[in-house]
Design a protein around this motif. Sequence first.
Motif, PDB file in Angstrom:
ATOM      1  N   THR A 170      18.754  -4.652  10.519  1.00  0.00           N
ATOM      2  CA  THR A 170      17.356  -4.749  10.104  1.00  0.00           C
ATOM      3  C   THR A 170      17.160  -4.036   8.759  1.00  0.00           C
ATOM      4  OG1 THR A 170      16.702  -4.729  12.418  1.00  0.00           O
ATOM      5  CG2 THR A 170      14.973  -4.239  10.825  1.00  0.00           C
ATOM      6  N   ASP A 171      17.812  -2.884   8.598  1.00  0.00           N
ATOM      7  CA  ASP A 171      17.688  -2.125   7.341  1.00  0.00           C
ATOM      8  C   ASP A 171      18.078  -3.018   6.158  1.00  0.00           C
ATOM      9  OD1 ASP A 171      17.739  -0.301   9.448  1.00  0.00           O
ATOM     10  OD2 ASP A 171      18.997   1.157   8.424  1.00  0.00           O
ATOM     11  N   TYR A 174      15.754  -6.219   5.605  1.00  0.00           N
ATOM     12  CA  TYR A 174      14.464  -5.940   4.958  1.00  0.00           C
ATOM     13  C   TYR A 174      14.647  -5.727   3.458  1.00  0.00           C
ATOM     14  CZ  TYR A 174      11.851  -5.510   9.370  1.00  0.00           C
ATOM     15  OH  TYR A 174      11.240  -5.762  10.570  1.00  0.00           O
ATOM     16  N   SER A 175      15.690  -5.007   3.069  1.00  0.00           N
ATOM     17  CA  SER A 175      15.832  -4.749   1.636  1.00  0.00           C
ATOM     18  C   SER A 175      16.208  -6.037   0.889  1.00  0.00           C
ATOM     19  CB  SER A 175      16.771  -3.575   1.363  1.00  0.00           C
ATOM     20  OG  SER A 175      18.089  -4.012   1.287  1.00  0.00           O
ATOM     21  N   ARG A 177      15.445  -9.151   1.887  1.00  0.00           N
ATOM     22  CA  ARG A 177      14.238  -9.993   1.918  1.00  0.00           C
ATOM     23  C   ARG A 177      13.264  -9.584   0.806  1.00  0.00           C
ATOM     24  NH1 ARG A 177      10.098  -8.285   6.365  1.00  0.00           N
ATOM     25  NH2 ARG A 177      10.051  -6.577   4.846  1.00  0.00           N
ATOM     26  N   ASP A 178      13.054  -8.269   0.644  1.00  0.00           N
ATOM     27  CA  ASP A 178      12.109  -7.807  -0.376  1.00  0.00           C
ATOM     28  C   ASP A 178      12.622  -8.148  -1.770  1.00  0.00           C
ATOM     29  OD1 ASP A 178      10.638  -6.955   1.723  1.00  0.00           O
ATOM     30  OD2 ASP A 178      11.162  -4.821   1.519  1.00  0.00           O
ATOM     31  N   GLU A 282      18.234 -12.137  12.563  1.00  0.00           N
ATOM     32  CA  GLU A 282      17.724 -12.178  11.190  1.00  0.00           C
ATOM     33  C   GLU A 282      16.606 -13.210  11.078  1.00  0.00           C
ATOM     34  OE1 GLU A 282      21.914 -10.718   9.255  1.00  0.00           O
ATOM     35  OE2 GLU A 282      21.597 -12.816   9.741  1.00  0.00           O
ATOM     36  N   LEU A 285      13.506 -11.805  12.521  1.00  0.00           N
ATOM     37  CA  LEU A 285      12.873 -10.815  11.639  1.00  0.00           C
ATOM     38  C   LEU A 285      12.160 -11.493  10.473  1.00  0.00           C
ATOM     39  CD1 LEU A 285      15.730  -8.154  11.629  1.00  0.00           C
ATOM     40  CD2 LEU A 285      13.488  -7.919  12.731  1.00  0.00           C
ATOM     41  N   LEU A 286      12.652 -12.670  10.094  1.00  0.00           N
ATOM     42  CA  LEU A 286      12.006 -13.434   9.012  1.00  0.00           C
ATOM     43  C   LEU A 286      10.959 -14.396   9.570  1.00  0.00           C
ATOM     44  CD1 LEU A 286      15.287 -14.257   7.056  1.00  0.00           C
ATOM     45  CD2 LEU A 286      13.501 -12.651   6.325  1.00  0.00           C
ATOM     46  N   THR A 332       8.309  -5.059  17.054  1.00  0.00           N
ATOM     47  CA  THR A 332       9.482  -4.658  16.254  1.00  0.00           C
ATOM     48  C   THR A 332      10.601  -4.148  17.177  1.00  0.00           C
ATOM     49  OG1 THR A 332       8.515  -2.463  16.018  1.00  0.00           O
ATOM     50  CG2 THR A 332       8.152  -4.008  14.194  1.00  0.00           C
ATOM     51  N   ASP A 336      12.686  -0.065  12.641  1.00  0.00           N
ATOM     52  CA  ASP A 336      11.770  -0.036  11.500  1.00  0.00           C
ATOM     53  C   ASP A 336      12.481  -0.105  10.155  1.00  0.00           C
ATOM     54  OD1 ASP A 336      13.071   2.341  11.515  1.00  0.00           O
ATOM     55  OD2 ASP A 336      11.306   3.603  11.775  1.00  0.00           O
ATOM     56  N   GLY A 337      13.797  -0.387  10.181  1.00  0.00           N
ATOM     57  CA  GLY A 337      14.527  -0.461   8.909  1.00  0.00           C
ATOM     58  C   GLY A 337      15.122   0.875   8.490  1.00  0.00           C
TER      59      GLY A 337
END
Length: 350
Positions: A170-171, A174-175, A177-178, A282, A285-286, A332, A336-337
Amino acid sequence: MRILSVVGARPQFIKLAAISRASDGRAEHVIVHTGQHYDDLMSDVFFRELRIPQPDVNLAIGSGTHGAQTGAMLAALEPVFEKYAPDWVLVYGDTNSTLAAAIAAVKLHLPVAHLEAGLRSFNRRMPEEHNRVLTDHASDLLLAPTETAMAHLSNEGLAGRSLLVGDVMTDVLYSVRDHIRSDPDGASLGLPLGSYYVATIHRPDNTDDAERLAGIVSALSELDRPVVLFAHPRIRAIAERFGIGLDRDGLRTMPPVPYQELISAVMGSAGVVTDSGGLQKEAFLLRVPTTTIRPETEWTETLDLGWNVLANEPRQIAAAVTRATPKPTTETPYGDGHAAEKTVSALLER
Ligand code: UD1
């Protein structure tokens, strides 16, 4: 504090990226690559793209039967562990590299921590299930990604050694994806948004029987949108051996792609069809609907929340893929990443 990570296969490099970043400035981090995956597209590209330092050691074990591959790793890891004498050996996930490293470490009385502990499919045909159960029971510290995993560990008498840290994938997700959202040129496939599905198939239960593989390929090729199949070397080689064409009707293959490209392709897709554990999560999460070609999944939260559906029989795939859009959720279950920071803290504290 010296942490020695052992990795070997694609999903482990992604988890390693998070640990490598989180240990920076907090602990010495030694990276040992078993060489289970060795093609540039299956290995080196992840180190470059995710800016992971080059491995300190590469054992170059390569492919083989389960016993031969795991045994070769086990023998080769022993002198490496003796040389580096780490405070912790950190093993990841459920591949043959994970099991070999856990056994090699425990035999040398080195403390072993298992990241992504406690996952269970309860399907004893899966090599990953053997690897997870045996690794959990050999390890000193079990770093679990979810409450469900914690419950499995407790049921097996391992609660005293278990700690919930969240999911390190997840960590990274998220990075990445951003980063993709902030870079309009980051989109990969050049196809209109929502006009295609992404597929990956690599598990032996899906690839190794000609009739079953042909059924899956034919179901994918007849879906209501084009399907981009990122083809693992295993499916490509086996399909060729069985004379099953992978590029036909709506189905198009591409080689395995670097992580950011895969995530970008998933973000632009109408849905995912897969037998990969990581990709199911994944996609959730998306918030991209997923259909999983397996009789069960370890990531049961994705099913409970409606974003993933199991379709083990090829004839079930079309209905599952074209089902109604799942209900939005803010749950979640995968953390939380910040799982990698919690992991490194847990190792430093012990
Ligand atoms: C392994 C893991 C699986 C994980 C997957 C991710 C085990 C038991 N399985 O499966 O849990 O989901 O990695 O991809 O550890 N090959 C190449 N080039 C490579 C690597 C493999 O061509 O760089 C081919 C070889 O023909 C090899 C086959 O792929 O025999 C399978 O590779 P292997 O590492 O044994 O298992 P995976 O199917 O990749």
